[in-house]
Write a protein that holds these residues in place. Structure first.
Motif, short mmCIF file in Angstrom:
data_model
loop_
_atom_site.label_atom_id
_atom_site.label_comp_id
_atom_site.label_asym_id
_atom_site.label_seq_id
_atom_site.Cartn_x
_atom_site.Cartn_y
_atom_site.Cartn_z
N VAL A 113 8.38 3.20 2.21
CA VAL A 113 8.93 2.09 1.43
C VAL A 113 9.91 1.32 2.30
N GLN B 213 0.84 -1.20 0.00
CA GLN B 213 0.00 0.00 0.00
C GLN B 213 0.87 1.24 0.00
N GLU B 214 0.32 2.35 -0.45
CA GLU B 214 1.02 3.63 -0.35
C GLU B 214 0.54 4.34 0.90
N CYS C 258 1.05 7.04 3.73
CA CYS C 258 1.73 8.33 3.70
C CYS C 258 2.19 8.86 5.06
N SER D 110 6.94 -4.61 -4.18
CA SER D 110 8.21 -3.99 -3.79
C SER D 110 9.39 -4.62 -4.51
N LYS E 283 10.95 7.06 3.36
CA LYS E 283 9.89 7.67 2.55
C LYS E 283 10.41 7.87 1.15
N SER F 178 6.09 9.38 -4.96
CA SER F 178 5.41 8.77 -6.11
C SER F 178 5.52 9.72 -7.30
N LYS G 34 3.52 12.65 -4.19
CA LYS G 34 3.05 12.27 -2.86
C LYS G 34 4.10 11.38 -2.19
N TYR G 35 4.37 11.62 -0.90
CA TYR G 35 5.32 10.81 -0.15
C TYR G 35 4.63 9.60 0.45
N PHE G 36 5.33 8.46 0.48
CA PHE G 36 4.80 7.26 1.10
C PHE G 36 5.97 6.42 1.61
N TYR H 245 9.42 -3.24 -8.03
CA TYR H 245 9.94 -1.86 -7.95
C TYR H 245 11.47 -1.88 -7.92
#
Length: 158
Positions: A64, A18-19, A21, A110, A53, A56, A60-62, A113
């Motif tokens: 990781v 999930q993202e 934040c 992940s 963090k 995206s 937007k920060y999320f 990614y």
């Protein structure tokens, strides 16, 4: 009361799938999974997992998880908590210029990614689900060469 190892595993799965934040979002997601923890406990857990963090494409920060290759330098045996920090890799199979990587549930996104951002020129791209990654390989590339390149991203690939 649920165990810390279970909570860390759940936290890892949530962050990789999930993202999320902010810590408030993470706390709510953990609570939905049956873990009611304080913000201080969450902060310690995130520090232990080396959560960072990222931004995206929309800015937007999320949260990781770290790149798994950072743990290759550890020469001492892993503790149970460190064993939670695996790539989740299970298998890889090929057909022509396509490959399918199977992972533990929640790990595919992940890991894909990390593959996409590793700069492997032999791989054109990936598509990830929950536990499966589809990779497209350049024409004429040997499957052994792909596996060799992926070892930099997935240390436990054979």
């Amino acid at each position: 009361m649920k165990s810390k190892n279970g909570r860390l595993q759940t936290l890892r799965m949530l962050i990789s799938s999930q993202e999320l934040c902010c810590q408030d979002e993470v706390l709510k997601a953990l609570e939905k999974e049956g873990y009611k923890v304080t913000q201080a406990t969450l902060s310690r857990d995130m520090k232990q997992l080396k959560v960072a963090k990222a931004t995206s494409l929309s800015g937007k920060y999320f949260y990781v998880l770290p790149n798994e290759t950072m743990y290759k330098r550890v020469s001492s045996p892993k503790t149970a908590a460190e064993m939670l920090l695996t790539s989740g890799f299970m298998s890889i199979n090929f057909s022509g210029n396509m490959g399918v990587i199977r992972t533990r549930p929640g790990y595919a996104s992940s890991l894909a990614y990390n593959i996409d951002n590793s700069g492997i020129p032999l791989i054109l791209g990936t598509i990830a689900g929950d536990d499966t990654i589809f990779i497209v390989i350049k024409d004429g590339v040997r499957h052994g060469d792909i596996v060799a390149e992926l070892r930099n991203v997935i240390p436990d690939i054979k």
